[in-house]
Design a protein around this motif. Structure first.
Motif, PDB file in Angstrom:
ATOM      1  N   PRO A  86      11.442   5.302  18.149  1.00 36.59           N
ATOM      2  CA  PRO A  86      10.551   4.153  18.342  1.00 36.59           C
ATOM      3  C   PRO A  86       9.327   4.194  17.456  1.00 36.59           C
ATOM      4  O   PRO A  86       8.782   3.167  17.115  1.00 36.59           O
ATOM      5  CB  PRO A  86      10.159   4.256  19.826  1.00 36.59           C
ATOM      6  N   LYS A  87       8.873   5.404  17.106  1.00 37.52           N
ATOM      7  CA  LYS A  87       7.663   5.506  16.301  1.00 37.52           C
ATOM      8  C   LYS A  87       7.939   6.300  15.033  1.00 37.52           C
ATOM      9  O   LYS A  87       8.132   7.507  15.090  1.00 37.52           O
ATOM     10  CB  LYS A  87       6.540   6.174  17.097  1.00 37.52           C
ATOM     11  N   PRO A  88       7.992   5.623  13.876  1.00 38.52           N
ATOM     12  CA  PRO A  88       8.191   6.359  12.632  1.00 38.52           C
ATOM     13  C   PRO A  88       6.981   7.212  12.312  1.00 38.52           C
ATOM     14  O   PRO A  88       5.869   6.921  12.748  1.00 38.52           O
ATOM     15  CB  PRO A  88       8.366   5.245  11.584  1.00 38.52           C
ATOM     16  N   THR A  89       7.192   8.276  11.567  1.00 41.42           N
ATOM     17  CA  THR A  89       6.110   9.163  11.178  1.00 41.42           C
ATOM     18  C   THR A  89       5.578   8.747   9.816  1.00 41.42           C
ATOM     19  O   THR A  89       6.337   8.614   8.866  1.00 41.42           O
ATOM     20  CB  THR A  89       6.603  10.621  11.098  1.00 41.42           C
ATOM     21  N   LEU A  90       4.303   8.529   9.742  1.00 48.30           N
ATOM     22  CA  LEU A  90       3.692   8.182   8.474  1.00 48.30           C
ATOM     23  C   LEU A  90       3.556   9.438   7.639  1.00 48.30           C
ATOM     24  O   LEU A  90       2.903  10.398   8.045  1.00 48.30           O
ATOM     25  CB  LEU A  90       2.314   7.549   8.690  1.00 48.30           C
ATOM     26  N   GLN A 132       8.952  -3.925   7.387  1.00 49.86           N
ATOM     27  CA  GLN A 132       9.180  -3.914   8.829  1.00 49.86           C
ATOM     28  C   GLN A 132       9.794  -2.592   9.272  1.00 49.86           C
ATOM     29  O   GLN A 132       9.375  -1.996  10.276  1.00 49.86           O
ATOM     30  CB  GLN A 132      10.094  -5.074   9.229  1.00 49.86           C
ATOM     31  N   ALA A 133      10.795  -2.109   8.528  1.00 53.54           N
ATOM     32  CA  ALA A 133      11.476  -0.876   8.907  1.00 53.54           C
ATOM     33  C   ALA A 133      10.563   0.341   8.791  1.00 53.54           C
ATOM     34  O   ALA A 133      10.646   1.266   9.593  1.00 53.54           O
ATOM     35  CB  ALA A 133      12.726  -0.685   8.043  1.00 53.54           C
ATOM     36  N   THR A 134       9.692   0.331   7.788  1.00 47.18           N
ATOM     37  CA  THR A 134       8.866   1.500   7.519  1.00 47.18           C
ATOM     38  C   THR A 134       7.536   1.472   8.263  1.00 47.18           C
ATOM     39  O   THR A 134       7.093   2.493   8.800  1.00 47.18           O
ATOM     40  CB  THR A 134       8.595   1.614   6.005  1.00 47.18           C
ATOM     41  N   TYR A 135       6.901   0.313   8.304  1.00 43.62           N
ATOM     42  CA  TYR A 135       5.550   0.234   8.852  1.00 43.62           C
ATOM     43  C   TYR A 135       5.418  -0.698  10.059  1.00 43.62           C
ATOM     44  O   TYR A 135       4.353  -0.789  10.664  1.00 43.62           O
ATOM     45  CB  TYR A 135       4.581  -0.261   7.768  1.00 43.62           C
ATOM     46  N   LYS A 148      -3.098   2.654   5.445  1.00 43.65           N
ATOM     47  CA  LYS A 148      -3.909   1.821   4.557  1.00 43.65           C
ATOM     48  C   LYS A 148      -3.593   2.087   3.088  1.00 43.65           C
ATOM     49  O   LYS A 148      -3.603   1.168   2.254  1.00 43.65           O
ATOM     50  CB  LYS A 148      -5.395   2.086   4.826  1.00 43.65           C
ATOM     51  N   LYS A 149      -3.267   3.334   2.764  1.00 43.63           N
ATOM     52  CA  LYS A 149      -2.984   3.696   1.379  1.00 43.63           C
ATOM     53  C   LYS A 149      -1.537   3.400   0.995  1.00 43.63           C
ATOM     54  O   LYS A 149      -1.262   2.872  -0.085  1.00 43.63           O
ATOM     55  CB  LYS A 149      -3.276   5.177   1.169  1.00 43.63           C
ATOM     56  N   MET A 150      -0.597   3.770   1.860  1.00 46.09           N
ATOM     57  CA  MET A 150       0.799   3.743   1.470  1.00 46.09           C
ATOM     58  C   MET A 150       1.415   2.354   1.490  1.00 46.09           C
ATOM     59  O   MET A 150       2.328   2.065   0.715  1.00 46.09           O
ATOM     60  CB  MET A 150       1.606   4.685   2.363  1.00 46.09           C
ATOM     61  N   LEU A 151       0.955   1.473   2.348  1.00 49.49           N
ATOM     62  CA  LEU A 151       1.531   0.130   2.387  1.00 49.49           C
ATOM     63  C   LEU A 151       1.323  -0.613   1.077  1.00 49.49           C
ATOM     64  O   LEU A 151       2.294  -1.089   0.471  1.00 49.49           O
ATOM     65  CB  LEU A 151       0.972  -0.646   3.577  1.00 49.49           C
ATOM     66  N   PRO A 152       0.100  -0.743   0.582  1.00 54.27           N
ATOM     67  CA  PRO A 152      -0.064  -1.411  -0.726  1.00 54.27           C
ATOM     68  C   PRO A 152       0.559  -0.629  -1.869  1.00 54.27           C
ATOM     69  O   PRO A 152       1.009  -1.220  -2.857  1.00 54.27           O
ATOM     70  CB  PRO A 152      -1.590  -1.520  -0.875  1.00 54.27           C
ATOM     71  N   ARG A 153       0.589   0.674  -1.760  1.00 53.77           N
ATOM     72  CA  ARG A 153       1.210   1.500  -2.793  1.00 53.77           C
ATOM     73  C   ARG A 153       2.714   1.223  -2.868  1.00 53.77           C
ATOM     74  O   ARG A 153       3.271   1.067  -3.950  1.00 53.77           O
ATOM     75  CB  ARG A 153       0.947   2.963  -2.474  1.00 53.77           C
ATOM     76  N   ASP A 154       3.356   1.149  -1.712  1.00 53.17           N
ATOM     77  CA  ASP A 154       4.778   0.817  -1.679  1.00 53.17           C
ATOM     78  C   ASP A 154       5.039  -0.585  -2.216  1.00 53.17           C
ATOM     79  O   ASP A 154       6.000  -0.821  -2.937  1.00 53.17           O
ATOM     80  CB  ASP A 154       5.302   0.923  -0.244  1.00 53.17           C
ATOM     81  N   GLU A 155       4.177  -1.521  -1.846  1.00 53.04           N
ATOM     82  CA  GLU A 155       4.362  -2.893  -2.319  1.00 53.04           C
ATOM     83  C   GLU A 155       4.235  -2.951  -3.839  1.00 53.04           C
ATOM     84  O   GLU A 155       5.001  -3.656  -4.514  1.00 53.04           O
ATOM     85  CB  GLU A 155       3.349  -3.826  -1.659  1.00 53.04           C
TER      86      GLU A 155
END
Length: 324
Positions: free
Chosen positions: A23-27, A135-138, A158-165
């Motif tokens: 249910p909770k992915p690990t960042l 959605q799957a990752t964050y 905050k760092k990884m979402l825009p980095r992935d995009e």
């Protein structure tokens, strides 16, 4: 001289967190050594042959061989040698070794993408959109921000979402924000694609440049691989890396690395990893110095090629043979 695997962590690569029933992915934001398709282990034969094992077998298959007895490892290695010998002349040349290593590493990339594909292709259309990936990752934490455990998790998101995009857009050649299998492979393994090289360099700089001045100085370079302990002198290998920085990384001798110097460090155009490893394996095993390897020469040096920890003999292995 190319950076030592394991001792340097030059390529920023997000190891993707898959929901897969959790249910909770690990960042996570784990960085690995550039050219992870060969190995991220140190190439230090005096200590162990882990790098050679992963380069020759592939990362997953190397884990399987670790659980075999020496007798089983040698038996399987003999079958592999017969497959490497493409022209069936009973000798393995450096070219045949190189071709095998490339084949093994391509298999690793293919299997890695195939393993995660279904977890991101949520609508099962054989493509992965940015929205599906996000959605799957964050998705869980975007919908439940109160579940973030601490400031570090908040920083990671905050760092990884825009980095992935940013990386997703770089891999998306037709700019539709929907990744085909090849585009998603470029997203996961950017070091393998020419059009992704700049993003690899940028991510490396972003990770190591702690003072955010747009350069990597010597202390930042060392800090990326070694955490200084109080009241302890630096080990010899760290001193050697400082010399490497001065002699080979800082090409213009201004005390820091810019983007072009970082690119030369992590993506050297004049260095072929598969060729270098094939040459190394041949040199160390060619006892009669005829520049080719007989099956017996390889088996005599089996520990370098496949090794064995000879533990957990009764353990059920997930893979019992190499399928290429």
């Amino acid at each position: 001289m190319y950076p030592k695997a394991g001792s340097l962590k030059a390529l920023s690569l997000l190891l993707l967190s898959i929901t897969g029933g959790y249910p909770k992915p690990t960042l996570r934001n784990e960085r690995v050594h550039q050219d992870p398709t060969l190995s991220d282990k140190p190439h230090q034969d005096s200590a162990n042959f882990e790098y050679d094992h992963e380069a020759f077998l592939g990362k997953e298959e190397a884990k399987t061989f670790d659980q075999l007895s020496p007798e089983e490892s040698i038996e399987r290695l003999g079958k592999i040698v017969e497959r490497i010998d493409d022209n069936k002349d009973n000798y393995v040349t450096m070219e045949e070794l190189k071709a095998w290593i490339i084949r093994v590493q391509k298999r690793y990339i293919f299997e890695n993408v195939a393993k995660v594909w279904k977890d991101y292709d949520l609508n099962k259309d054989n493509k992965i959109s940015w929205d599906e990936y996000k959605q799957a990752t964050y998705g869980y934490y975007l919908e439940n921000p109160e579940e973030l455990q601490d400031a570090m998790d908040q920083f990671s998101l905050k760092k990884m979402l825009p980095r992935d995009e940013r990386r997703f857009k770089a891999a998306d050649l037709d700019d539709d924000m929907v990744a085909t299998r090849e585009e998603f492979t470029a997203f996961l393994h950017p070091e393998e694609f020419d059009h992704m090289k700049e993003i690899v360099v940028f991510e490396t700089l972003e990770d190591i440049d702690k003072n955010e001045d747009g350069f990597v100085d010597e202390d930042e370079f060392i800090a990326d691989m070694y955490a200084q302990e109080e009241s302890k002198n630096e080990p010899e290998w760290v001193k050697t890396e400082r010399e490497q920085f001065t002699d080979f990384r800082d090409l213009n001798k201004d005390g820091k690395m810019d983007k072009s110097e970082i690119r030369h460090w992590i993506l050297p155009e004049d260095y072929d990893h598969a060729q270098a490893e094939a040459r190394h394996l041949l040199y160390e095993s060619d006892k009669n110095k005829d520049k080719r390897l007989s099956k017996q020469e390889i088996l005599d040096n089996w520990n370098m090629f496949v090794g064995s920890q000879a533990t957990n003999y009764g353990e059920d292995l997930t893979r019992n043979h190499i399928e290429l």
